[in-house]
Design an enzyme around this catalytic site. Structure first.
Site, short mmCIF file in Angstrom:
data_model
loop_
_atom_site.label_atom_id
_atom_site.label_comp_id
_atom_site.label_asym_id
_atom_site.label_seq_id
_atom_site.Cartn_x
_atom_site.Cartn_y
_atom_site.Cartn_z
N GLY A 88 34.57 39.04 30.35
CA GLY A 88 34.31 40.47 30.36
C GLY A 88 34.85 41.01 31.68
N GLY B 280 34.92 41.08 34.99
CA GLY B 280 34.27 40.25 36.01
C GLY B 280 34.50 40.70 37.43
CE LYS C 128 43.39 41.78 39.10
NZ LYS C 128 44.76 41.49 38.59
CG ASP D 44 35.64 36.47 45.38
OD1 ASP D 44 36.23 37.07 44.46
OD2 ASP D 44 36.23 35.99 46.36
N GLY D 45 34.40 38.54 42.57
CA GLY D 45 34.59 39.94 42.23
C GLY D 45 35.58 40.68 43.11
NE ARG E 219 45.32 46.78 36.35
CZ ARG E 219 44.46 45.79 36.20
NH1 ARG E 219 43.26 46.03 35.67
NH2 ARG E 219 44.77 44.57 36.56
NE ARG F 42 39.98 44.32 29.53
CZ ARG F 42 40.55 43.81 30.63
NH1 ARG F 42 41.32 42.75 30.54
NH2 ARG F 42 40.35 44.36 31.80
CG ASP G 64 41.34 38.10 28.23
OD1 ASP G 64 41.92 37.18 27.62
OD2 ASP G 64 41.23 38.12 29.47
CG ASN G 65 45.15 39.58 30.24
OD1 ASN G 65 44.14 40.11 30.71
ND2 ASN G 65 45.60 38.43 30.68
#
Length: 461
Positions: free
Chosen positions: A93, A95, A116, A128-129, A182, A189, A257-258
């Site tokens: 998901g 992340g 992102k 770690d995000g 972005r 997705r 997922d992309n």
């Protein structure tokens, strides 16, 4: 082709909330030690009415994530699953990102601002995000080059350095950190549909299909909505796959997922531009089988569309979905000839003639070891480069090209230069080395200017 940016007013549109609480999870952005503005895309900020923001306000919204007026008051980390290198993963998901805001652009389209590197979410697992600054710089370069080459792509909207030291296995560490925003037409997705099918949530699937048709495909309806959406998406994805090939681009990680339901390219990790027309060229060092190699990208996109169709079977019979999937191959061939003629600056002579011309071009590039960017630059507009001892493959291609009329002249200053713009890995690394070594951003800034000039030349008569 990408529409050219135009000024617009700020028009928030919180359409995502129509889908209810199961589409994503409210999250809190990370707090960063520093917020140093490194890049702002003023061209596209104008299209959503945010070009007026000064740097202080920009950092407040896109580095500290203060909500935009009348927009999402808390970001949403969207939920999805996905096939990763064709292995299904139900534990992914958003992340290290979230949907931050939605608004209408200069064309009236619903647009998303997604992040992102903005911190951990319920879907971060052991991550770690965070985002490396190098990753953000690479995404700027990828999206600017692809936009110039006519590929439908997300736009890198903002990059802010955040002052943390990150440890990564695939680059020298510790390395600098950043948070990126972005701009894209959609945050939905293929994996979003896969998760809903996995959970057998028919009501949400119908809502999501209708959401996509209403917001991305002019509210069309008729017959089975799910099949209609797959038809629309198949058409867009065929165009994307074709444009990748003509651009010489290798995404590297074409997982479900992309894949975006609107057919926009996004999420740039180990991307590369192929130096030569080499079907086996890969971008990701971990793609040992070449699943997402340059020449296999159309196959990968088609396979992913098949997984979308499987998810849509939750609410739709198989026959109309299969019919939609069967349109991919002819749509891809049509789009490939269109993009090839467009980049080469010639008028199409019809599908069969164009396919023969493209086959001759591919043979010449392979046999004569000609770079993709060099080929399109030297032969643009049907020009036959002055050279002695033209190879047999070159002579065959020149014979094909002689039958074509130009659609573009060399009047733009870009065509008067001696070399084409490119985005090969050595240049990407040199741009990063200047930033990492001496904090010199001038090479990046100049590259953006040069690439945008090329884009203008490709759109000129």
């Amino acid at each position: 082709m990408n529409p050219q940016p135009q000024d617009s007013s700020y028009r928030p549109a919180l359409s995502i909330l129509e889908l209810g609480p199961d589409i994503g999870d409210p999250v809190k952005p990370a707090g960063f030690p520093k917020t140093i503005l490194r890049y702002r895309n003023d061209r596209w900020a104008q299209t959503i009415g945010l070009g007026h923001l000064d740097d202080t306000a920009w950092i407040n919204h896109f580095g500290r994530f203060a909500p935009l007026p009348d927009n999402l008051q808390q970001p949403l980390a969207l939920r999805y699953h996905g096939h990763q290198f064709r292995h299904y993963n139900p534990e992914i998901g958003d992340g290290r990102g979230f949907l931050f805001a939605q608004m209408r652009d200069h064309l009236g389209r619903l647009m998303d601002l997604g992040t992102k590197g903005s911190g951990t979410t319920p879907w971060s697992r052991t991550g770690d995000g965070r985002l490396t600054l190098k990753g953000g710089v690479r995404e700027i370069l990828a999206t600017e080059m692809l936009e110039a080459l006519g590929v439908e792509t997300s736009k890198t909207f903002s990059l802010i350095e955040t002052g943390e030291s990150l440890e990564r296995n695939d680059e020298p560490s510790p390395t600098r950190s950043a948070v990126m925003v972005r701009l894209s037409h959609s945050h939905i997705r293929f994996g979003t549909f896969q998760r809903i099918a996995f959970e057998e949530n028919e009501e949400l699937m119908r809502q999501l299909v209708r959401y996509c048709l209403d917001n991305f495909y002019d509210g069309e309806s008729g017959g089975h909505d799910a099949a209609l959406l797959l038809h629309k998406t198949t058409e867009q994805m065929a165009r994307l796959a074709a444009s990748y090939m003509v651009a010489g681009f290798v995404h590297g990680v074409l997982n479900t997922d992309n894949m975006n339901i609107t057919g926009e390219s996004f999420d740039y990790g180990p991307w590369r531009f192929a130096p030569k027309w080499d079907a086996g060229f890969t971008a990701a060092y971990f793609d040992q089988q070449g699943l997402y190699s340059f020449g296999r990208q159309p196959e990968a996109v088609h396979w992913n569309l098949g997984q979308l169709a499987v998810a849509l079977r939750l609410i739709c019979p198989a026959e109309p979905l299969i019919e939609a999937l069967e349109q991919f191959a002819p749509l891809y061939q049509e789009a490939l000839t269109k993009y090839f003629c467009w980049r080469l600056g010639i008028q199409s002579k019809g599908l069969e003639a164009d396919r023969s011309m493209i086959a001759a071009a591919e043979t010449m590039m392979r046999q004569d070891n000609i770079g993709i960017d060099r080929f399109f630059f030297d032969w643009m507009g049907g020009d036959i480069p002055e050279q002695t001892g033209m190879s047999e493959a070159g002579a065959v291609f020149a014979q094909h090209l002689a039958a074509y009329q130009p659609s573009r002249t060399r009047s733009h200053a870009y065509w008067l230069g001696s070399r084409p713009q490119s985005m090969l890995i050595d240049e990407v690394e040199a741009i990063w080395d200047a930033i990492a070594g001496t904090d010199d951003w001038s090479l990046l800034q100049q590259k953006i200017r040069d690439v945008r000039a090329m884009g203008m030349a490709l759109r000129s008569d």
